[in-house]
Motif scaffolding. Structure first.
Motif, PDB file in Angstrom:
ATOM      1  N   ARG A  69       0.827  -1.209   0.000  1.00 45.00           N
ATOM      2  CA  ARG A  69       0.000   0.000   0.000  1.00 45.00           C
ATOM      3  C   ARG A  69       0.853   1.247   0.000  1.00 45.00           C
ATOM      4  NH1 ARG A  69      -1.753   3.122   4.117  1.00 45.00           N
ATOM      5  NH2 ARG A  69      -1.081   1.645   5.720  1.00 45.00           N
ATOM      6  N   SER A  70       1.975   1.223   0.728  1.00 43.38           N
ATOM      7  CA  SER A  70       2.879   2.368   0.755  1.00 43.38           C
ATOM      8  C   SER A  70       4.223   1.910   1.292  1.00 43.38           C
ATOM      9  CB  SER A  70       2.321   3.500   1.622  1.00 43.38           C
ATOM     10  OG  SER A  70       2.279   3.114   2.984  1.00 43.38           O
TER      11      SER A  70
ATOM     12  N   GLU B 133       7.129   3.443   3.886  1.00 42.37           N
ATOM     13  CA  GLU B 133       7.519   4.474   4.839  1.00 42.37           C
ATOM     14  C   GLU B 133       9.033   4.459   5.007  1.00 42.37           C
ATOM     15  OE1 GLU B 133       3.632   4.851   7.807  1.00 42.37           O
ATOM     16  OE2 GLU B 133       5.477   3.917   8.532  1.00 42.37           O
TER      17      GLU B 133
ATOM     18  N   PRO C 203       3.585   4.934  -3.346  1.00 42.26           N
ATOM     19  CA  PRO C 203       3.499   6.096  -2.450  1.00 42.26           C
ATOM     20  C   PRO C 203       4.596   6.016  -1.391  1.00 42.26           C
ATOM     21  CG  PRO C 203       1.360   4.989  -2.694  1.00 42.26           C
ATOM     22  CD  PRO C 203       2.402   4.071  -3.253  1.00 42.26           C
TER      23      PRO C 203
ATOM     24  N   HIS D  40       6.267   7.742   2.030  1.00 42.39           N
ATOM     25  CA  HIS D  40       6.033   8.650   3.159  1.00 42.39           C
ATOM     26  C   HIS D  40       7.325   8.737   3.961  1.00 42.39           C
ATOM     27  CE1 HIS D  40       3.234   9.825   6.769  1.00 42.39           C
ATOM     28  NE2 HIS D  40       4.028  10.801   6.378  1.00 42.39           N
TER      29      HIS D  40
ATOM     30  N   MET E 270       5.019  13.568   2.081  1.00 43.31           N
ATOM     31  CA  MET E 270       4.518  12.633   1.085  1.00 43.31           C
ATOM     32  C   MET E 270       5.181  12.939  -0.257  1.00 43.31           C
ATOM     33  SD  MET E 270       2.530  10.451   2.473  1.00 43.31           S
ATOM     34  CE  MET E 270       2.127   9.678   0.906  1.00 43.31           C
TER      35      MET E 270
END
Length: 369
Positions: free
Chosen positions: A165-166, A168, A223, A225, A237
């Protein structure tokens, strides 16, 4: 699924490893599947490189990779042990065990493929895979490393391969700032930044993100972060499109130290000469940054380029025979240099004035790239 990467400062001591373990455990208990990627404990890589240079002046690239890859291989099981002590099943994996296949360029290998079979099996078994960043292996299982900051690349590449999903990137600062906070204490946090802008900042010396990690993120739409590992506040972001009101002409200032300059003197000004000089460097995996060619005089010109100071000796060995072949008059070189860059969109044609500063003006080093 979420991929979390923890940098060297975040895992620099036993207490910080415990903090990282608690954060991963909280994320798991919130319902997320987590793949953790970890760097070597703070300054471990530097110490190992320093030790290698104490042993021999000319360090073999293969053996250096075998040595420095151990930094991350130490951190991963420590984090996995911590998680197990917190009641969270976990398993540590080296880069090769995680399925990361790379090119053969030692110390600057590129990821060619990811076969995350063991990671997927661990997730199916309810375990947190803790992957040693920065490292991989060739098809014939030669250990390689991805270059300084390569754990970022590991994390984003795994996020792309796993469909996370992302991703980090957890670090010791609040996110991506307008300048290095260790140099500029009042640097501001950037809430959103476009892939191309952070790629430019990273390429010219900002240490918060590795350039190749950003390239992979943009290519595969991951994505990213960037946030602090020490608190829960939102960070930066990295996105394809920055909100309209969150854009300034200048996005940040980056600096890079340990830069070396090579000048090839009186190069014949004819097609193909630049390619003859730079192709051997490319084949050796040496990244050339700034290239400046003087105005031709009497059919000859000086050609200057910069490389990392650590690549200077190898660069000279590769360029010297080419210089003789093309008829250049010689080479000059200098190390111990630094580079300062301003990055942003919309700067072209915009005059710089101290009256535009939002704070009282005071002299600070600055340049335009």
């Amino acid at each position: 699924m979420i991929v979390q990467k923890y940098g060297g400062t975040s895992v620099g001591t036993a207490s910080r490893i415990r903090r990282v373990g608690r954060r991963i455990a909280e994320t798991v208990r919130s319902g997320e599947q987590v793949v953790a990627v970890v760097s070597a404990m703070g300054h471990t890589t530097d110490r190992l490189i320093g030790l290698a240079h104490q042993v021999t002046v000319d360090v073999p690239a293969r053996e250096l990779d075998m040595l420095v890859a151990n930094g991350e291989t130490i951190t991963a099981p420590l984090v996995a042990m911590c998680l197990q002590g917190l009641g969270v099943p976990a398993v540590s994996l080296s880069g090769p065990q995680a399925g990361i296949r790379t090119s053969r360029h030692h110390s600057r290998a590129r990821i060619t493929d990811i076969r995350p079979t063991r990671i997927q099996q661990a997730l199916e078994d309810g375990e947190v895979p803790v992957v040693a960043g920065f490292q991989g292996a060739t098809e014939d299982l030669e250990i390689t490393t991805l270059g300084r900051g390569g754990s970022d690349t590991t994390a984003v590449a795994l996020a792309a391969a796993l469909g996370a999903r992302s991703c980090e990137i957890l670090t010791d600062v609040d996110g991506i700032l307008t300048a290095d906070p260790r140099v500029v204490p009042d640097a501001c946090l950037i809430r959103h930044i476009a892939y191309e802008e952070i790629l430019e900042l990273a390429a010219v010396g900002a240490k918060v993100m590795h350039p190749r990690a950003v390239e992979i993120g943009e290519m595969y739409g991951v994505p990213i972060h960037v946030r602090s590992s020490f608190h829960r506040r939102p960070g930066t972001m990295v996105v394809a499109q920055v909100p309209m009101e969150d854009r300034n002409r200048v996005r940040g200032v980056a600096h890079e130290t340990k830069v070396a300059k090579v000048t090839v003197l009186s190069v014949p000004d004819r097609p193909g000469v630049a390619a003859a000089l730079f192709e051997p460097l490319s084949e050796a995996g040496i990244s050339v940054d700034v290239i400046v060619q003087n105005v031709s005089t009497h059919g000859k010109t000086d050609l200057t380029f910069t490389v990392s100071e650590g690549d200077l000796k190898r660069s000279l060995r590769l360029v010297e025979p080419v210089c003789r072949e093309i008829g250049a008059e010689g080479i000059s070189q200098a190390g111990g240099l630094a580079k300062l860059s301003i990055v942003g969109t919309g700067m072209l044609g915009t005059p710089v004035s101290r009256r535009g500063c939002s704070a009282p003006w005071r002299p600070r080093p600055s340049t335009s790239r």
